[in-house]
Write an enzyme that holds these catalytic residues in place. Structure first.
Site, PDB file in Angstrom:
ATOM      1  N   ASP A  34       0.815  -1.212   0.000  1.00 53.95           N
ATOM      2  CA  ASP A  34       0.000   0.000   0.000  1.00 53.95           C
ATOM      3  C   ASP A  34       0.848   1.260   0.000  1.00 53.95           C
ATOM      4  O   ASP A  34       2.038   1.227   0.276  1.00 53.95           O
ATOM      5  CB  ASP A  34      -0.858   0.023   1.275  1.00 53.95           C
ATOM      6  CG  ASP A  34      -2.143  -0.760   1.095  1.00 53.95           C
ATOM      7  OD1 ASP A  34      -2.455  -1.108  -0.043  1.00 53.95           O
ATOM      8  OD2 ASP A  34      -2.815  -1.007   2.121  1.00 53.95           O
ATOM      9  N   LYS A  56      -3.882   3.169  -2.901  1.00 52.26           N
ATOM     10  CA  LYS A  56      -4.993   4.032  -3.310  1.00 52.26           C
ATOM     11  C   LYS A  56      -4.660   5.432  -2.801  1.00 52.26           C
ATOM     12  O   LYS A  56      -4.402   5.608  -1.624  1.00 52.26           O
ATOM     13  CB  LYS A  56      -6.296   3.567  -2.665  1.00 52.26           C
ATOM     14  CG  LYS A  56      -6.715   2.185  -3.091  1.00 52.26           C
ATOM     15  CD  LYS A  56      -8.026   1.840  -2.398  1.00 52.26           C
ATOM     16  CE  LYS A  56      -8.209   0.349  -2.297  1.00 52.26           C
ATOM     17  NZ  LYS A  56      -8.903  -0.053  -1.083  1.00 52.26           N
ATOM     18  N   MET A 170      -7.638   9.088   9.165  1.00 50.09           N
ATOM     19  CA  MET A 170      -8.222   9.611   7.907  1.00 50.09           C
ATOM     20  C   MET A 170      -9.076  10.851   8.180  1.00 50.09           C
ATOM     21  O   MET A 170     -10.171  11.002   7.609  1.00 50.09           O
ATOM     22  CB  MET A 170      -9.087   8.525   7.226  1.00 50.09           C
ATOM     23  CG  MET A 170      -8.303   7.290   6.865  1.00 50.09           C
ATOM     24  SD  MET A 170      -9.355   5.970   6.242  1.00 50.09           S
ATOM     25  CE  MET A 170     -10.036   5.301   7.770  1.00 50.09           C
TER      26      MET A 170
END
Ligand code: SAH
Length: 249
Positions: A34, A56, A170
């Site tokens: 990742d 991502k 996040m």
């Protein structure tokens, strides 16, 4: 047929890898990693190991989750040791569980290797103990970026009122809204808030503010960052922080 190991890489500092993660990365035939995995960790792989980036970008999905699942399935059928390397702990907001489920449903042997989550490891590197006798006897880890399609399991803001320390992941782009909602449910606007950017790496930076300031004139913060809300933030200068750039408190 190979085996897929869903491995936590920890929050950044390569020395925060578990011995099991270290051994598996060294023996992997392919590593699918990742965006939040420290590139230094990938240097542990053997020279013939295939390294595949499946990260991502926040907001835009470079590779869709279905594509990652298909890649994992493909390598499970063509390689022996397949390592799916994820930042922090694979079962903390990492969708590692979805990948494990998908593989198991397709008859692939899967093993999960937990890692140090940024939710606990990153505040520690900033000298913030998320629990502390008399100051904090509870903490919660919350997503600051809810999937709007998710529906029912959304954050229950009222329930966050009584928890001493709140750790948001996040949360950078929604930081102002989060502060506003926390004040709304009754948290003290003077409560300190820390953002730890790129925690446990050489670029770690700590920004200290409070809920009121965050709701009205939020300081600049860049992702990835862990957001900690609670009185324990005040202990940061005294509890062995690694490096910090201070802003107003
Ligand atoms: N599974 C991961 C979390 C994935 S969600 C874990 O257990 O750590 C991604 C979020 O984790 C980022 O938006 C950020 O809030 C946090 N994060 C991960 N690594 C970080 C780091 N080194 N420094 C600060 N925040 C980090």
């Amino acid at each position: 047929m190979g085996k897929v190991y869903i491995v936590g890489a920890g929050p950044g500092d390569p020395e925060l890898l578990t011995l099991k993660a270290y051994r598996l990365i060294k023996s992997a035939d392919v590593v699918l990693y990742d965006r939040l995995v420290n590139p230094e960790i990938l240097l542990l792989a053997k020279p013939e190991c295939q390294l595949i980036y499946v990260g991502k970008e926040e907001g835009k999905h470079t590779i869709e989750q279905e594509k990652i699942n298909e890649l994992l399935l493909h390598y499970a059928h063509t390689k022996e040791v397949v390592v799916r390397l994820k930042g922090g702990d694979p079962f903390v907001f990492g969708r590692g569980s979805e990948e494990a489920l998908f593989l198991a449903q397709h008859g692939v042997e899967v093993e999960v290797v937990p890692g140090i989550s940024s939710a606990t490891g990153v505040p520690a590197y900033a000298g913030i103990p998320i629990t502390f006798r008399r100051l904090s006897s509870s903490f919660a880890v919350i997503t600051g970026h809810e999937d709007p399609k998710k529906g029912s399991s959304s954050v229950d803001w009222e329930s966050l009122k009584g928890i001493n320390t709140l750790v948001f992941l996040m949360a950078v782009s929604n930081r102002k809204e989060i502060a506003r909602r926390l004040i709304e449910v009754g948290r003290d606007p003077k409560e300190p808030v820390a953002f730890i950017e790129r925690g446990t790496t050489r670029e770690q930076r700590v920004v200290i503010t409070d809920l009121y300031e965050l709701a009205n004139d939020p300081p600049e913060v860049n992702p990835p960052a862990v957001m900690v809300v609670g009185q324990v933030v005040r202990l940061s200068p005294y509890c062995g922080q690694v490096s910090a750039t201070w802003q107003a408190i």
